[in-house]
Design a protein around this motif. Sequence first.
Motif, short mmCIF file in Angstrom:
data_model
loop_
_atom_site.label_atom_id
_atom_site.label_comp_id
_atom_site.label_asym_id
_atom_site.label_seq_id
_atom_site.Cartn_x
_atom_site.Cartn_y
_atom_site.Cartn_z
N GLN A 1 10.08 -2.79 -3.35
CA GLN A 1 9.41 -1.37 -3.26
C GLN A 1 9.54 -0.64 -4.26
OE1 GLN A 1 9.36 -1.23 1.87
NE2 GLN A 1 9.92 0.36 0.59
N GLY A 2 10.87 -0.36 -5.02
CA GLY A 2 10.96 0.17 -6.02
C GLY A 2 10.16 -0.04 -7.32
N SER A 3 9.90 -1.48 -7.43
CA SER A 3 9.22 -2.00 -8.64
C SER A 3 7.67 -1.72 -8.22
CB SER A 3 9.33 -3.42 -8.44
OG SER A 3 10.74 -3.76 -8.74
N LEU A 4 7.30 -1.73 -7.06
CA LEU A 4 6.00 -1.49 -6.77
C LEU A 4 5.67 -0.01 -6.98
CD1 LEU A 4 5.14 -3.86 -3.70
CD2 LEU A 4 4.23 -4.00 -5.84
N VAL B 1 0.22 2.49 -13.64
CA VAL B 1 -1.10 2.07 -13.66
C VAL B 1 -2.17 3.18 -12.97
CG1 VAL B 1 -0.58 -0.48 -13.58
CG2 VAL B 1 -1.47 0.77 -11.52
N GLY B 2 -1.66 3.93 -12.17
CA GLY B 2 -2.61 5.02 -11.73
C GLY B 2 -3.36 4.34 -10.57
N ASP B 3 -4.45 5.04 -10.32
CA ASP B 3 -5.42 4.63 -9.43
C ASP B 3 -6.21 3.45 -9.87
OD1 ASP B 3 -7.91 6.26 -7.32
OD2 ASP B 3 -6.84 4.35 -7.01
N PHE B 4 -5.63 2.21 -9.61
CA PHE B 4 -6.34 0.97 -10.44
C PHE B 4 -6.91 0.08 -9.49
CE2 PHE B 4 -5.57 -3.35 -11.95
CZ PHE B 4 -6.24 -3.39 -13.23
N LEU C 1 0.84 -1.22 0.06
CA LEU C 1 -0.07 -0.21 -0.07
C LEU C 1 0.70 1.26 0.06
CD1 LEU C 1 -2.70 -0.98 2.43
CD2 LEU C 1 -2.65 -1.34 0.15
N GLY C 2 2.05 1.38 0.76
CA GLY C 2 2.74 2.68 0.76
C GLY C 2 3.53 2.46 -0.32
N SER C 3 4.03 1.72 -1.37
CA SER C 3 4.69 1.73 -2.23
C SER C 3 3.69 2.28 -3.43
CB SER C 3 5.40 0.52 -2.77
OG SER C 3 6.38 -0.09 -1.65
N LEU C 4 2.66 1.78 -3.48
CA LEU C 4 1.50 2.11 -4.55
C LEU C 4 1.16 3.56 -4.26
CD1 LEU C 4 -0.71 -1.11 -4.54
CD2 LEU C 4 0.92 -0.27 -6.56
#
Length: 245
Positions: free
Chosen positions: A179-182, A189-192, A132-135
Amino acid sequence: MFPGFGTLVNVITVIVGSSIGLLLGHRLPQRTRDTVTDALGLVTLLIGALSAIEVTSAALSDAVGSSAPVLIVLGSLLIGGIAGSLIDIERRLEGFGVWLQFRFKAKGSQARFVEAFVSSSLVFCVGPLTILGSLSDGLGLGTDQLLLKATLDGFASIAFAASLGVGVMASALAVGVIQGSLTLVGVLVGDFLPDPHLAAITATGGLLLVGVGIRLLQLKAIPVGNLLPALVVAPLLVQLVVVLR
């Protein structure tokens, strides 16, 4: 702030915390280090349980029905576990730990280094705050969750490194990559992901953390690494149920 700032801070806190833990570790008796590891295991169980309770989320129940959330989490673990065991993620993580030990000429037994790397990487990377934090960071919603996680990981890495050794510091690389990948996924993807899908991921991740806690307490060496694909399967199953309803 820029996307990835929270992950950068997290990596730094793990490295700094591990350094402090290594400086303290040899001054602590083995019984103290064992007690610290047991305490971390218990706290990990608590955090995992608090996350797993998201299976009762109203958003998830409204989307898939009151009887489906537990089945979705179960299906995620079963399907993800089968996929992960076929790929043998756990062994690959251990192999990566062995390579890191050789690359950085780390001292100490190979098994101890690998266990420290794998256990700390799973604790730092499996939790819902990681996802959640990374996204959120990638979506431009702020880094508050990752900064909180960085603080928790910093203190945890002190205790981990004091009891498990230098392999804990190597987990900073896993934190940066995952975390970098997420975060990058969030940017792309934005707010997906809707709330029900995030709730399913959080509940599934909570159970994985329970597995890590059991492993830290040396009750059973659950191959949590092989269960990681469940985090991908969970939102897919939610979407499938929503479509079929």
